[in-house]
Design an enzyme around this catalytic site. Structure first.
Site, mmCIF file in Angstrom:
data_model
loop_
_atom_site.group_PDB
_atom_site.id
_atom_site.type_symbol
_atom_site.label_atom_id
_atom_site.label_comp_id
_atom_site.label_asym_id
_atom_site.label_seq_id
_atom_site.Cartn_x
_atom_site.Cartn_y
_atom_site.Cartn_z
ATOM 1 N N ASN A 94 0.845 -1.389 0.135
ATOM 2 C CA ASN A 94 -0.071 0.098 0.033
ATOM 3 C C ASN A 94 0.907 1.172 0.003
ATOM 4 O O ASN A 94 0.409 2.282 -0.599
ATOM 5 C CB ASN A 94 -0.790 -0.007 1.229
ATOM 6 C CG ASN A 94 -2.021 -1.220 1.037
ATOM 7 O OD1 ASN A 94 -2.392 -1.491 0.057
ATOM 8 N ND2 ASN A 94 -2.662 -1.402 2.160
ATOM 9 N N HIS A 194 -6.484 -5.307 -13.713
ATOM 10 C CA HIS A 194 -5.009 -4.838 -14.241
ATOM 11 C C HIS A 194 -5.574 -4.369 -15.823
ATOM 12 O O HIS A 194 -4.495 -3.710 -16.462
ATOM 13 C CB HIS A 194 -4.266 -5.701 -14.250
ATOM 14 C CG HIS A 194 -3.757 -5.783 -12.675
ATOM 15 N ND1 HIS A 194 -2.583 -6.782 -12.351
ATOM 16 C CD2 HIS A 194 -4.190 -5.038 -11.624
ATOM 17 C CE1 HIS A 194 -2.447 -6.746 -10.951
ATOM 18 N NE2 HIS A 194 -3.460 -5.698 -10.384
HETATM 19 C C1 HEM Z 1 -3.954 -11.342 -7.947
HETATM 20 C C2 HEM Z 1 -3.050 -10.779 -7.196
HETATM 21 C C3 HEM Z 1 -2.592 -9.273 -7.506
HETATM 22 C C4 HEM Z 1 -1.428 -8.830 -7.379
HETATM 23 C C5 HEM Z 1 -0.192 -9.322 -7.149
HETATM 24 C C6 HEM Z 1 -1.734 -7.373 -7.727
HETATM 25 C C7 HEM Z 1 -0.466 -6.330 -7.753
HETATM 26 C C8 HEM Z 1 -0.759 -4.817 -7.948
HETATM 27 C C9 HEM Z 1 0.603 -4.282 -8.157
HETATM 28 C C10 HEM Z 1 2.008 -4.533 -7.622
HETATM 29 C C11 HEM Z 1 0.162 -3.188 -8.828
HETATM 30 C C12 HEM Z 1 0.917 -1.772 -8.910
HETATM 31 C C13 HEM Z 1 1.104 -1.047 -7.681
HETATM 32 C C14 HEM Z 1 2.087 0.247 -8.046
HETATM 33 O O1 HEM Z 1 3.315 -0.361 -8.431
HETATM 34 O O2 HEM Z 1 2.237 1.093 -7.308
HETATM 35 C C15 HEM Z 1 -1.417 -3.082 -8.913
HETATM 36 C C16 HEM Z 1 -2.038 -2.108 -9.256
HETATM 37 C C17 HEM Z 1 -3.434 -2.362 -9.606
HETATM 38 N N1 HEM Z 1 -4.062 -3.122 -9.149
HETATM 39 FE FE1 HEM Z 1 -3.560 -5.205 -8.687
HETATM 40 N N2 HEM Z 1 -2.735 -7.000 -7.847
HETATM 41 C C18 HEM Z 1 -3.555 -8.080 -7.721
HETATM 42 C C19 HEM Z 1 -5.000 -8.085 -7.972
HETATM 43 C C20 HEM Z 1 -5.617 -7.092 -8.251
HETATM 44 C C21 HEM Z 1 -7.248 -7.046 -8.203
HETATM 45 C C22 HEM Z 1 -8.109 -8.400 -7.664
HETATM 46 C C23 HEM Z 1 -7.742 -5.987 -8.575
HETATM 47 C C24 HEM Z 1 -9.222 -5.444 -8.722
HETATM 48 C C25 HEM Z 1 -10.180 -6.186 -8.904
HETATM 49 C C26 HEM Z 1 -6.739 -5.037 -8.646
HETATM 50 C C27 HEM Z 1 -6.709 -3.821 -9.390
HETATM 51 C C28 HEM Z 1 -5.560 -3.092 -9.541
HETATM 52 C C29 HEM Z 1 -5.531 -1.613 -10.190
HETATM 53 C C30 HEM Z 1 -6.728 -1.166 -10.921
HETATM 54 C C31 HEM Z 1 -4.198 -1.381 -10.423
HETATM 55 C C32 HEM Z 1 -4.014 0.168 -10.880
HETATM 56 C C33 HEM Z 1 -3.971 1.327 -9.612
HETATM 57 C C34 HEM Z 1 -3.808 2.730 -10.233
HETATM 58 O O3 HEM Z 1 -3.273 2.685 -11.244
HETATM 59 O O4 HEM Z 1 -3.751 3.519 -9.265
HETATM 60 N N3 HEM Z 1 -5.347 -5.765 -8.741
HETATM 61 N N4 HEM Z 1 -1.631 -4.380 -8.476
#
Ligand code: HEM
Ligand SMILES: *[C@@H]1O[C@H](CO)[C@@H](O)[C@H](O)[C@H]1NC(C)=O
Ligand SMILES: *[C@@H]1O[C@H](CO)[C@@H](O)[C@H](O)[C@H]1NC(C)=O
Ligand SMILES: *[C@@H]1O[C@H](CO)[C@@H](O)[C@H](O)[C@H]1NC(C)=O
Length: 320
Positions: A94, A194
């Site tokens: 976070n 994503h």
């Molecule tokens: C399956 C395991 C998941 C992992 C390991 C994961 C990991 C991550 C990581 C590392 C980022 C980038 C954060 C950063 O670099 O600041 C990210 C961004 C994001 N994740 Fe996931 N995520 C997962 C599942 C999900 C789920 C279930 C959702 C929603 C249903 C989700 C929605 C998003 C969105 C929309 C972003 C972009 C946020 C932004 O641009 O502010 N992710 N996630």
């Protein structure tokens, strides 16, 4: 005898009341009578926020996910640290990463005005704002369930234990999701959240320098913006179209262009059922949208506080 019947009846009533209490269901019409303008007010603030900054839709979707995966969808992700408590915001997945708190504050203020009081929980605001973000950016406009209440506490350790990191393999991802009552289909469908948003260099550096299952041109392009050291906060889109809810995410995976290691693990990571789901959703975008809606509702149902449990926070950042 009548008194025995009476006390038996009473017993049954008390029992079923307590069952209803602990298994209270969320519904789509929870606010219809108490504040009919609640959901439309949330939507108008979300719409405005996305107009000002298209990435905000992604950020709001992610907030709901990070809320639900830590002790259930209870608004705990929104709590600020205090002198005695380190909350979820400082957890590794976070810190310096989740965003959208100002938009949630704005929604809370406007909803309290529209409702003439503090009636709508922060946990529900997150669920509704996530749904609206998805719908506004081209995803399904599903019926969101509401009636959650807000937690009075949470901890940074709970967040670190429960949120999956981007270096997990498909086996680890699946067991993480299963520990939350979700299955492989939910994992594939929800990871495709994503299709929206960005990641920081620090989240995919190891992948673009060390992974072998990555398109080499794709890796080289990313390396230009994400050096071996420095540029930690430089952003790249999680798929080719970070402001559009489409199935480009699956196309990316099929060509070894998943941005995160955890994304690419869903195709070619050794789980054949996962590979097949990625191929299926790439071919059938409407099935993806329908299944995304179902999995979001399933995720949104994780351990909500209902009835008289928890509270409705007046300020989403602090307990009442
Ligand atoms: C399956 C395991 C998941 C992992 C390991 C994961 C990991 C991550 C990581 C590392 C980022 C980038 C954060 C950063 O670099 O600041 C990210 C961004 C994001 N994740 Fe996931 N995520 C997962 C599942 C999900 C789920 C279930 C959702 C929603 C249903 C989700 C929605 C998003 C969105 C929309 C972003 C972009 C946020 C932004 O641009 O502010 N992710 N996630
Ligand atoms: C996934 O990671 C775990 C823990 O590091 C390891 O035990 C397991 O062998 C890995 N699975 C695969 C398929 O690579
Ligand atoms: C690549 O992997 C090696 C060995 O695990 C590690 O020392 C190095 O830091 C990694 N490189 C990047 C850029 O993450
Ligand atoms: C971060 O991205 C900017 C904009 O693309 C780029 O100019 C800068 O060189 C990058 N930082 C590093 C350390 O590569």
């Amino acid at each position: 005898m009548p008194s025995l019947v009476h006390s038996l009846l009473l017993c049954v009533l008390v029992l079923s009341a307590s069952l209803i209490h602990t298994h209270a269901q969320l519904t789509s019409n929870f606010y219809n009578n108490v504040c009919p303008k609640a959901l439309s007010t949330i939507k108008s603030v979300v719409l405005n926020a996305i107009k000002n900054e298209p990435r905000m839709g992604a950020s709001l979707l992610r907030l709901h996910f990070h809320d639900c995966f830590v002790n259930g969808c209870d608004g705990s992700v929104l709590l600020d640290d205090t002198s005695t408590f380190t909350r979820e915001k400082t957890a590794l997945p976070n810190a310096n990463s989740i965003r959208g708190f100002e938009v949630i504050d704005q929604i809370k203020t406007q909803v309290n005005q529209a409702c003439n009081g503090n009636l709508v929980s922060c946990a529900d605001i997150l669920a509704v704002a996530a749904r609206d973000s998805v719908a506004i950016l081209g995803g399904p406009n599903y019926k969101v369930l509401v009636g959650r209440r807000d937690a009075r506490t949470t901890s940074v350790n709970d967040a670190n234990r429960n949120l999956p990191p981007p270096f997990f393999n498909v086996t680890q991802l699946l067991s993480n999701f299963q520990s939350h009552g979700l299955d492989l289909k939910d994992l594939v469908v929800l990871s495709a959240g994503h299709t929206l948003g960005y990641a920081r260099c620090t989240s995919f550096r190891n992948r673009i320098y060390n992974d072998t299952n990555i398109d080499s041109k794709f890796a080289a392009t990313l390396q230009g913006n994400c050096p071996q050291s420095g540029g930690d906060d430089n952003l790249s889109g999680l798929d080719k179209t970070p402001y559009s809810f489409d199935n480009a995410y699956f196309k990316f995976l099929l060509s070894n262009k998943g941005l995160l290691h955890s994304d690419q693990e869903l195709f070619g990571g050794g789980n054949g059922d996962s590979d097949n789901l990625v191929k299926y959703y790439n071919t059938y975008p409407n099935a993806f949208k329908n299944d995304f809606a179902s999995s979001m509702i399933k995720m949104g149902n994780m351990n909500p506080l209902t009835g008289s449990d928890g509270e409705v926070r007046a300020n989403c950042r602090v307990v009442n």
